[in-house]
Design a protein around this motif. Structure first.
Motif, short mmCIF file in Angstrom:
data_model
loop_
_atom_site.label_atom_id
_atom_site.label_comp_id
_atom_site.label_asym_id
_atom_site.label_seq_id
_atom_site.Cartn_x
_atom_site.Cartn_y
_atom_site.Cartn_z
N GLU A 1 -32.83 -32.91 6.22
CA GLU A 1 -32.90 -32.41 7.59
C GLU A 1 -33.12 -30.90 7.53
O GLU A 1 -32.41 -30.19 6.84
N ILE A 2 -34.12 -30.45 8.27
CA ILE A 2 -34.41 -29.01 8.26
C ILE A 2 -34.16 -28.44 9.65
O ILE A 2 -34.42 -29.10 10.65
N GLY A 3 -33.61 -27.26 9.70
CA GLY A 3 -33.28 -26.64 10.98
C GLY A 3 -34.52 -26.29 11.77
O GLY A 3 -35.53 -25.85 11.21
N ALA A 4 -34.46 -26.49 13.09
CA ALA A 4 -35.62 -26.22 13.94
C ALA A 4 -36.00 -24.74 13.90
O ALA A 4 -37.17 -24.39 14.01
N LYS A 5 -34.99 -23.87 13.72
CA LYS A 5 -35.29 -22.43 13.68
C LYS A 5 -36.22 -22.08 12.54
O LYS A 5 -37.04 -21.17 12.65
N ALA B 1 -38.36 -23.44 21.87
CA ALA B 1 -37.30 -23.31 20.88
C ALA B 1 -36.16 -24.27 21.20
O ALA B 1 -36.05 -24.77 22.33
N ASP B 2 -35.33 -24.53 20.20
CA ASP B 2 -34.16 -25.39 20.39
C ASP B 2 -33.26 -24.77 21.46
O ASP B 2 -32.90 -23.60 21.36
N GLY B 3 -32.93 -25.52 22.49
CA GLY B 3 -32.04 -25.01 23.54
C GLY B 3 -32.74 -24.25 24.64
O GLY B 3 -32.12 -23.92 25.66
N GLU B 4 -34.02 -23.98 24.47
CA GLU B 4 -34.76 -23.25 25.50
C GLU B 4 -35.02 -24.16 26.71
O GLU B 4 -35.05 -25.38 26.59
N THR B 5 -35.18 -23.57 27.89
CA THR B 5 -35.57 -24.35 29.06
C THR B 5 -36.94 -23.90 29.51
O THR B 5 -37.17 -22.71 29.70
N VAL B 6 -37.85 -24.84 29.66
CA VAL B 6 -39.21 -24.49 30.08
C VAL B 6 -39.41 -24.89 31.54
O VAL B 6 -38.68 -25.71 32.09
N ARG B 7 -40.44 -24.29 32.14
CA ARG B 7 -40.67 -24.51 33.58
C ARG B 7 -41.73 -25.57 33.86
O ARG B 7 -42.17 -25.72 34.99
N THR B 8 -42.18 -26.25 32.82
CA THR B 8 -43.23 -27.24 33.04
C THR B 8 -42.85 -28.58 32.42
O THR B 8 -42.19 -28.62 31.38
N ALA B 9 -43.25 -29.65 33.07
CA ALA B 9 -43.03 -30.99 32.51
C ALA B 9 -44.19 -31.37 31.59
O ALA B 9 -44.24 -32.48 31.08
N GLU C 1 -37.13 -33.96 7.86
CA GLU C 1 -37.16 -34.11 9.31
C GLU C 1 -36.55 -32.91 10.01
O GLU C 1 -35.62 -32.29 9.49
N ALA C 2 -37.08 -32.61 11.17
CA ALA C 2 -36.47 -31.59 12.03
C ALA C 2 -36.30 -32.19 13.43
O ALA C 2 -37.18 -32.89 13.92
N HIS C 3 -35.16 -31.94 14.03
CA HIS C 3 -34.89 -32.41 15.40
C HIS C 3 -34.59 -31.19 16.24
O HIS C 3 -33.87 -30.32 15.79
N TRP C 4 -35.08 -31.16 17.44
CA TRP C 4 -34.59 -30.15 18.37
C TRP C 4 -34.76 -30.63 19.80
O TRP C 4 -35.47 -31.61 20.06
N THR C 5 -34.08 -29.96 20.70
CA THR C 5 -34.07 -30.37 22.10
C THR C 5 -34.31 -29.16 22.99
O THR C 5 -33.74 -28.10 22.75
N PHE C 6 -35.16 -29.32 23.98
CA PHE C 6 -35.33 -28.25 24.95
C PHE C 6 -35.18 -28.82 26.36
O PHE C 6 -35.27 -30.03 26.57
N GLY C 7 -34.92 -27.94 27.31
CA GLY C 7 -34.71 -28.37 28.68
C GLY C 7 -35.98 -28.22 29.51
O GLY C 7 -36.86 -27.43 29.17
N ILE C 8 -36.06 -29.00 30.58
CA ILE C 8 -37.21 -28.90 31.49
C ILE C 8 -36.69 -28.70 32.91
O ILE C 8 -35.87 -29.48 33.38
#
Ligand code: ZN
Length: 440
Positions: free
Chosen positions: A330-334, A341-349, A416-423
């Protein structure tokens, strides 16, 4: 008196507990170490880190930092859904022959895919229990007696657990339970033998407000109607909550899974199900389930006689028969400079998803794969020169958070790398479009 006795009984236990606490802590620390890196050089940085956090040191080629989770977060699960089992198929949309079904059960075994129970899937998703890296779950919908008479003996033969999704009015004796329906006695027999029984509404209809439904009036007269507002909400209570309570009371079980009829749902339907204590919601939009798959729209592959490819495609989705449990780093998303980025929130779907894999080292040609929650595997572009893998989302993401999994092979090892961002789309309110869920 009983109370005092109970307290006394606890005392020695408490002492033992305090005595072993330091030991447990020490064990924990040493386990932490074990969870961490394969590269000995960075061990010291992480030995005291309580969580497998990403250490922000620059990564040199071919030494990805390993943060091995307690449960295998890289495992994948495919879920199958079946209806009726008949020798002579007349309705190929909901029937399959016992021979074809048994061949599929055998194929899972031959391919090294482990059939696990639904409750094991939920425990894994809660981080409580490990599951084999390539797993499958078998579910039977609607409560047909051929599931009891024909399919169950086959499942027993292979020792496979399974789940029944029952709509309560479709059980024999209910307003929709005809001669082919399963009986409450048969369900009780299954329950006694460890079969998982879960909810599938009361009358098996489209649950979205304003859709035409059929209601059974007193005197068994049926009328088609569209319910809205308070009437709709009341009807929903019975479909989602009432049916759950009936199953729980009639069979003395806990119901925590909900299969949505026809896979038709929207945010409101999900909310009611969530509030009624369902832990997971299932559709018929088949896709491999990963650790990060949202629990309120778990896709199942509906296998019927007229779609023989569905089974084969599903089985191929969780990889070739390599004997399973190969180690995944497992490799860090950073380290991959992901975008978003991991934890970022974007304004588009419709975000552009990007990562730079050069930190991993040499990547085997054709091994790069990107998965996006709600979409599954996406046709991402990988540019070996820059090491960049990217995918422009073309179909609006409906969830408020999106998880991405990138996997690749480097020097024979899976990384593998996993990350999650918000929308957060400007003012759109995150309401899922009902039309986006394909029908059964
Ligand atoms: Zn159904």
């Amino acid at each position: 008196m009983f109370y005092a006795g109970a307290l006394n009984a606890f005392t020695p236990f408490m002492i033992i507990r305090f005595a072993i606490l330091p030991l447990f802590l020490a064990l924990n620390l040493s386990m932490c170490k074990k969870q961490e890196n394969i590269s000995p050089s960075s061990q010291q940085a992480s030995a005291l880190s309580p969580t497998p956090a990403v250490v922000a040191t620059p990564v040199t080629a071919a030494s990805p930092k390993i943060t091995k989770p307690v449960v295998d977060q890289t495992a994948q699960v495919i879920i199958f859904c079946y209806h009726r089992f008949v020798d002579k198929v007349r309705y190929p949309g909901t029937e399959i022959t016992p021979a074809a079904f048994e061949a599929q059960m055998k194929e899972l075994k031959d391919r090294g895919i482990t059939v696990i129970s639904m409750q094991d899937l939920l425990a894994w998703k809660r981080g409580e229990k490990n599951i084999p890296p390539r797993s499958a779950i078998i579910t039977f919908d609607d409560g047909w007696k051929s599931q009891y008479e024909v399919a169950w003996p086959i499942m027993k033969k292979y020792g496979y657990p399974f789940t029944m999704f029952i709509y309560t009015e479709g059980v024999r004796g209910g307003s929709l339970g005809g001669g082919e329906a399963i009986t409450w006695e048969q369900l009780a027999d299954m329950r006694d033998n460890g079969v998982d029984i879960e909810g599938h509404t009361a009358t098996h209809q489209d649950l979205r407000e304003g859709h035409t439904i059929m209601v059974v009036n007193p005197g068994a007269k049926r009328t088609r109607t569209k319910l809205t507002g308070e009437q709709y909400e009341q009807w929903m209570q019975n479909e989602v909550v009432g049916s759950k309570q009936l199953l729980e009371q009639r069979l003395g079980i806990k119901v925590n899974c909900f299969a949505v009829p026809f896979g038709n749902y929207n945010e409101h339907v999900k909310e009611i199900a969530r509030n009624s204590g369902y832990e997971a919601m299932f559709t018929v939009y088949g896709q491999p389930i990963t650790f990060t798959s949202p629990m309120d729209s778990i896709g199942r592959y509906a296998v019927e006689a007229n779609k023989p490819k569905v089974f084969e495609d599903a089985v191929k989705m969780i990889g070739t028969s390599s004997g399973g449990a190969s180690a995944v780093a497992e490799i860090g998303a950073k380290d991959l400079s992901t975008q978003p980025a991991d934890g970022e929130t974007v304004r588009t779907a419709l975000p552009l998803i990007k990562a730079n894999l050069s930190a991993i080292g040499a990547i085997e040609a054709g091994s790069v794969q990107m998965r996006v929650s709600g979409l599954g595997v996406v046709p991402a572009n990988y540019d070996p020169k820059s090491g960049t893998v990217s995918y422009q989302v073309t179909q609006k993401l409906h969830e408020k958070s999106c998880s991405v999994i990138i996997s690749a092979k480097s020097q024979g090892k899976k990384v593998e790398a996993h990350w999650t961002f918000g929308i957060e789309e400007g003012g759109a309110g995150g309401m899922a479009s009902p039309a986006s869920t394909p029908k059964k």
